[in-house]
Design a protein around this motif. Sequence first.
Motif, PDB file in Angstrom:
ATOM      1  N   ALA A   9      79.404  -8.933  28.280  1.00 53.11           N
ATOM      2  CA  ALA A   9      79.718  -7.774  27.435  1.00 53.11           C
ATOM      3  C   ALA A   9      78.969  -6.517  27.872  1.00 53.11           C
ATOM      4  CB  ALA A   9      79.395  -8.099  25.979  1.00 53.11           C
ATOM      5  N   LEU A  10      77.794  -6.703  28.471  1.00 56.87           N
ATOM      6  CA  LEU A  10      77.038  -5.523  28.891  1.00 56.87           C
ATOM      7  C   LEU A  10      77.682  -4.790  30.067  1.00 56.87           C
ATOM      8  CD1 LEU A  10      73.323  -6.701  28.531  1.00 56.87           C
ATOM      9  CD2 LEU A  10      74.625  -5.186  27.029  1.00 56.87           C
ATOM     10  N   GLU A  11      78.584  -5.462  30.770  1.00 52.73           N
ATOM     11  CA  GLU A  11      79.276  -4.810  31.890  1.00 52.73           C
ATOM     12  C   GLU A  11      80.578  -4.136  31.433  1.00 52.73           C
ATOM     13  OE1 GLU A  11      77.852  -8.067  32.399  1.00 52.73           O
ATOM     14  OE2 GLU A  11      76.189  -6.937  33.276  1.00 52.73           O
ATOM     15  N   ILE A  12      80.928  -4.305  30.179  1.00 54.26           N
ATOM     16  CA  ILE A  12      82.206  -3.745  29.716  1.00 54.26           C
ATOM     17  C   ILE A  12      82.214  -2.206  29.720  1.00 54.26           C
ATOM     18  CG2 ILE A  12      83.733  -3.535  27.697  1.00 54.26           C
ATOM     19  CD1 ILE A  12      83.243  -6.503  27.129  1.00 54.26           C
ATOM     20  N   PRO A  13      81.182  -1.532  29.179  1.00 48.95           N
ATOM     21  CA  PRO A  13      81.297  -0.069  29.046  1.00 48.95           C
ATOM     22  C   PRO A  13      81.504   0.677  30.358  1.00 48.95           C
ATOM     23  CG  PRO A  13      79.611  -0.892  27.570  1.00 48.95           C
ATOM     24  CD  PRO A  13      80.003  -2.045  28.443  1.00 48.95           C
ATOM     25  N   VAL A  14      80.753   0.339  31.406  1.00 46.25           N
ATOM     26  CA  VAL A  14      80.907   1.084  32.664  1.00 46.25           C
ATOM     27  C   VAL A  14      82.297   0.861  33.257  1.00 46.25           C
ATOM     28  CG1 VAL A  14      79.928  -0.706  34.200  1.00 46.25           C
ATOM     29  CG2 VAL A  14      79.741   1.704  34.819  1.00 46.25           C
ATOM     30  N   THR A  15      82.846  -0.316  33.018  1.00 47.20           N
ATOM     31  CA  THR A  15      84.183  -0.631  33.547  1.00 47.20           C
ATOM     32  C   THR A  15      85.249   0.150  32.763  1.00 47.20           C
ATOM     33  OG1 THR A  15      83.266  -2.820  33.953  1.00 47.20           O
ATOM     34  CG2 THR A  15      85.630  -2.566  34.277  1.00 47.20           C
ATOM     35  N   LEU A  16      85.048   0.226  31.461  1.00 48.66           N
ATOM     36  CA  LEU A  16      85.954   1.046  30.642  1.00 48.66           C
ATOM     37  C   LEU A  16      85.936   2.492  31.127  1.00 48.66           C
ATOM     38  CD1 LEU A  16      84.888  -0.160  27.079  1.00 48.66           C
ATOM     39  CD2 LEU A  16      87.120  -0.588  28.130  1.00 48.66           C
TER      40      LEU A  16
ATOM     41  N   GLU B 171      73.881 -18.656  21.473  1.00 51.74           N
ATOM     42  CA  GLU B 171      73.763 -18.766  22.921  1.00 51.74           C
ATOM     43  C   GLU B 171      72.568 -18.011  23.491  1.00 51.74           C
ATOM     44  OE1 GLU B 171      76.746 -19.871  24.974  1.00 51.74           O
ATOM     45  OE2 GLU B 171      77.381 -20.776  23.101  1.00 51.74           O
ATOM     46  N   THR B 172      71.972 -17.111  22.757  1.00 47.83           N
ATOM     47  CA  THR B 172      70.980 -16.250  23.387  1.00 47.83           C
ATOM     48  C   THR B 172      69.955 -15.707  22.409  1.00 47.83           C
ATOM     49  OG1 THR B 172      70.671 -14.209  24.633  1.00 47.83           O
ATOM     50  CG2 THR B 172      72.495 -14.243  23.107  1.00 47.83           C
ATOM     51  N   TYR B 173      68.748 -15.523  22.909  1.00 45.97           N
ATOM     52  CA  TYR B 173      67.742 -14.895  22.067  1.00 45.97           C
ATOM     53  C   TYR B 173      67.876 -13.377  22.110  1.00 45.97           C
ATOM     54  CZ  TYR B 173      65.110 -13.972  26.333  1.00 45.97           C
ATOM     55  OH  TYR B 173      64.753 -13.519  27.569  1.00 45.97           O
ATOM     56  N   HIS B 174      68.605 -12.873  23.110  1.00 44.15           N
ATOM     57  CA  HIS B 174      68.763 -11.412  23.102  1.00 44.15           C
ATOM     58  C   HIS B 174      70.152 -10.997  22.589  1.00 44.15           C
ATOM     59  CE1 HIS B 174      70.415 -12.109  27.128  1.00 44.15           C
ATOM     60  NE2 HIS B 174      70.707 -10.837  27.270  1.00 44.15           N
ATOM     61  N   PHE B 175      70.645 -11.798  21.622  1.00 39.80           N
ATOM     62  CA  PHE B 175      71.911 -11.503  20.946  1.00 39.80           C
ATOM     63  C   PHE B 175      72.005 -10.055  20.489  1.00 39.80           C
ATOM     64  CE2 PHE B 175      73.966 -11.007  16.792  1.00 39.80           C
ATOM     65  CZ  PHE B 175      75.217 -11.559  16.997  1.00 39.80           C
ATOM     66  N   GLU B 176      70.954  -9.603  19.789  1.00 43.75           N
ATOM     67  CA  GLU B 176      70.989  -8.240  19.231  1.00 43.75           C
ATOM     68  C   GLU B 176      71.172  -7.192  20.333  1.00 43.75           C
ATOM     69  OE1 GLU B 176      69.074 -10.252  17.314  1.00 43.75           O
ATOM     70  OE2 GLU B 176      70.016  -9.836  15.374  1.00 43.75           O
ATOM     71  N   VAL B 177      70.470  -7.403  21.437  1.00 42.20           N
ATOM     72  CA  VAL B 177      70.563  -6.430  22.534  1.00 42.20           C
ATOM     73  C   VAL B 177      71.997  -6.377  23.053  1.00 42.20           C
ATOM     74  CG1 VAL B 177      69.810  -5.897  24.888  1.00 42.20           C
ATOM     75  CG2 VAL B 177      68.166  -6.729  23.211  1.00 42.20           C
ATOM     76  N   VAL B 178      72.555  -7.548  23.343  1.00 41.02           N
ATOM     77  CA  VAL B 178      73.909  -7.576  23.923  1.00 41.02           C
ATOM     78  C   VAL B 178      74.933  -7.040  22.918  1.00 41.02           C
ATOM     79  CG1 VAL B 178      75.684  -9.014  24.993  1.00 41.02           C
ATOM     80  CG2 VAL B 178      73.291  -9.526  25.405  1.00 41.02           C
ATOM     81  N   ALA B 179      74.805  -7.464  21.654  1.00 42.90           N
ATOM     82  CA  ALA B 179      75.771  -7.024  20.638  1.00 42.90           C
ATOM     83  C   ALA B 179      75.681  -5.516  20.406  1.00 42.90           C
ATOM     84  CB  ALA B 179      75.519  -7.772  19.328  1.00 42.90           C
ATOM     85  N   ASN B 180      74.458  -5.027  20.227  1.00 40.07           N
ATOM     86  CA  ASN B 180      74.307  -3.603  19.896  1.00 40.07           C
ATOM     87  C   ASN B 180      74.617  -2.698  21.074  1.00 40.07           C
ATOM     88  OD1 ASN B 180      73.528  -4.362  17.355  1.00 40.07           O
ATOM     89  ND2 ASN B 180      71.331  -4.181  17.770  1.00 40.07           N
ATOM     90  N   GLU B 181      74.119  -3.068  22.243  1.00 39.93           N
ATOM     91  CA  GLU B 181      74.307  -2.181  23.398  1.00 39.93           C
ATOM     92  C   GLU B 181      75.761  -2.152  23.860  1.00 39.93           C
ATOM     93  OE1 GLU B 181      72.008  -0.025  24.400  1.00 39.93           O
ATOM     94  OE2 GLU B 181      70.845  -0.865  22.758  1.00 39.93           O
ATOM     95  N   SER B 182      76.442  -3.284  23.769  1.00 42.61           N
ATOM     96  CA  SER B 182      77.852  -3.255  24.188  1.00 42.61           C
ATOM     97  C   SER B 182      78.658  -2.391  23.220  1.00 42.61           C
ATOM     98  CB  SER B 182      78.428  -4.663  24.325  1.00 42.61           C
ATOM     99  OG  SER B 182      78.333  -5.369  23.117  1.00 42.61           O
TER     100      SER B 182
END
Length: 156
Positions: free
Chosen positions: A62-69, A91-102
């Motif tokens: 998900a973190l690669e989605i914005p630049v591709t968009l 799946e991840t301890y950095h859920f918040e980072v991935v969810a919020n940043e994406s």
Amino acid sequence: MAKFENIEEAERNLDGRGLGIGIVMSRFNIEASEGLLSGCVAALTHHGVDPSRMILVTVPGALEIPVTLKKLAASGKYDALVALGAVIRGETYHFEVVANESAKGVMQVQLETGIPVANGILTTENDDQAFSRMNEKGRESGLAAIEMANLMRRLS
Ligand code: INI
């Protein structure tokens, strides 16, 4: 919706004919992403978007989605874009980072480029929640893309 006399209303338009739609999908949690994709593409084709006017681009997460968009938006070929992916807390301890940043990145792309982006990135506690929501969320994202593409045209 209620009609108000003397007020021009930009009505919801779900006619997908003639629209170009770009889809960026994260391959992380691929089963949920594919469920999102099938709901989204079904909604797009049901509402008249020609498959030859769609592009599907997949990215690792998900973190690669914005630049591709942003790249698709800059191409000028698409009236609206759709972001699809699943961020699952289990799946991840950095859920918040991935969810919020994406989510922040998706919003930034649409505001910076003026090309609407439907956010179909699911954020859930576990796989089961993702599987039960994926189809409807994908469908909603496809509809939002068509509606916003037409709205942007209508307001131009
Ligand atoms: N990417 C997702 O799309 N969903 C997730 O749940 C996820 N988790 O759990 O970490 C995830 N992480 C990968 C991330 O988006 C990047 O691909 C990675 O950090 C490399 O930049």
